[in-house]
Design an enzyme around this catalytic site. Structure first.
Site, PDB file in Angstrom:
ATOM      1  N   ASP A 193       0.894  -1.179  -0.051  1.00  0.00           N
ATOM      2  CA  ASP A 193       0.095  -0.015   0.011  1.00  0.00           C
ATOM      3  C   ASP A 193       0.801   1.183   0.037  1.00  0.00           C
ATOM      4  OD1 ASP A 193      -2.760   1.468   0.503  1.00  0.00           O
ATOM      5  OD2 ASP A 193      -1.638   2.064   2.107  1.00  0.00           O
ATOM      6  N   TYR A 199       2.567  10.260   0.924  1.00  0.00           N
ATOM      7  CA  TYR A 199       3.771   9.745   1.569  1.00  0.00           C
ATOM      8  C   TYR A 199       4.839  10.073   0.846  1.00  0.00           C
ATOM      9  CZ  TYR A 199       0.145   6.424   3.397  1.00  0.00           C
ATOM     10  OH  TYR A 199      -0.820   5.794   3.930  1.00  0.00           O
ATOM     11  N   LYS A 243      -3.811   5.823  -3.523  1.00  0.00           N
ATOM     12  CA  LYS A 243      -4.825   6.468  -2.996  1.00  0.00           C
ATOM     13  C   LYS A 243      -5.363   7.798  -3.778  1.00  0.00           C
ATOM     14  CE  LYS A 243      -3.702   4.733   1.711  1.00  0.00           C
ATOM     15  NZ  LYS A 243      -2.653   4.342   1.414  1.00  0.00           N
TER      16      LYS A 243
END
Length: 317
Positions: free
Chosen positions: A41, A46, A70
């Site tokens: 993931d 990030y 995401k």
């Protein structure tokens, strides 16, 4: 308990709290792969794309993996070298929230570019409905309900991804959106732990009832359920408050009485719920990953769960 019950969370690849070199990233990803974990993931958030780029570089020459990323944030070039958002090895981009139809489509296109891969298996709407970052504001919710959610369903219908869902820290957000939009999976972080078992009461059984795949992240609540209480302990990404320190000490004392490492208890806590599909673990160190996996399969006495529940620090399905 097998590696199939775990997924690897890629936030640490971008240097969450401390810098991480390319060599360190490769070493920890080798350890993950060799342990048999195949679900990974990541997110644009990030390290402003650094995690996606590093993870894509690693997976490009391998087969048999599952990748989730995401939507909800778009990145733009910075005119200086400051990299914020708490990541020490991030890329020089700024972020802005965008849950609109076109924003979601652009986010996915950008992620494919950073990853350098031709497949993304699942997409999460990231941090929608979060009071802390303001995405519970009406304009964000409306943008998602009236555009972003439709874009996710479109991407699934067109075969760009196989599954769609939510990647959030808020149980309330999940409960408010289930039944209103298409949701195949939910990644809930920090809400199924002894310090905060709020997902257990309604969300866990509702996911089971609706056939929604539930993945649990944040099992250490940003660290304090791994390190224990102390001056440097973190809870939900911030220094732990006195109240959290006190509650963590009580949990640690219960673990000590039963001869159980605090981190082992935290790792296994969500796996006791039958509707939990996977637990997300993330680290930038191969040695930490090995320790976590060993603790995740360590036999624990049933009495510890009874004691945690009796003292108000546990939950049962």
């Amino acid at each position: 308990m097998t590696a199939s019950r775990f997924a690897f969370g890629g936030s640490a690849l971008a240097g969450l709290y401390e810098p991480v070199t390319d060599e360190q990233c490769h070493a920890v990803l080798d350890a993950v792969w060799n342990a048999g974990i195949r679900e990974f993931d990541t997110a644009p958030h990030y390290g402003n794309g650094a995690s996606e780029r590093r993870l894509g570089d690693y997976l490009r020459s391998r087969d048999g993996w599952t990748l989730t990323t995401k939507v909800g944030r778009l990145l733009s070039q910075l005119r200086h070298d400051d990299v914020a958002e708490g990541f020490a090895s991030g890329l020089p981009f700024s972020q802005r929230f965008d849950y609109s139809h076109d924003g979601v489509l652009r986010s996915v296109e950008d992620s494919f570019q950073r990853l350098g891969l031709n497949r993304i298996d699942a997409l999460y709407a990231h941090d929608i409905g979060d009071r802390g970052n303001g995405t519970n504001a009406e304009h964000h919710i409306n943008a998602f309900l009236n555009g972003g959610a439709e874009a996710l369903s479109r991407l699934k219908a067109e075969g760009v991804v196989s599954e769609i869902g939510l990647g959030v820290n808020s149980v309330e957000t999940c409960l408010s959106l289930i039944g209103r939009i298409e949701i195949d999976r939910i990644l809930i972080a920090g809400r199924l732990t002894p310090l905060d078992p709020s997902a257990a009461e309604e969300l866990v059984p509702l996911c089971a009832e609706q056939g929604i795949r539930l993945i649990v992240g944040g099992v250490f609540n940003s660290g304090i359920l791994a390190t224990g209480p102390g001056p440097n302990a973190r809870y939900d990404y911030l220094p732990a408050s006195d109240e959290i320190q006190r509650r963590s000490m009580k949990i640690k004392q219960i673990c000590d009485v039963h001869g159980v490492p605090l981190a082992a208890m935290a790792l296994q806590f969500p796996l006791r719920f039958g509707s939990v599909d996977k637990v997300l673990i993330g680290t930038s160190k191969a040695s930490s990953l090995a320790r976590n996996l060993a603790q995740a399969v360590m036999p624990l006495p049933d009495t510890i769960w009874d004691e945690l529940a009796r003292t108000g620090y546990g939950a049962t399905e």
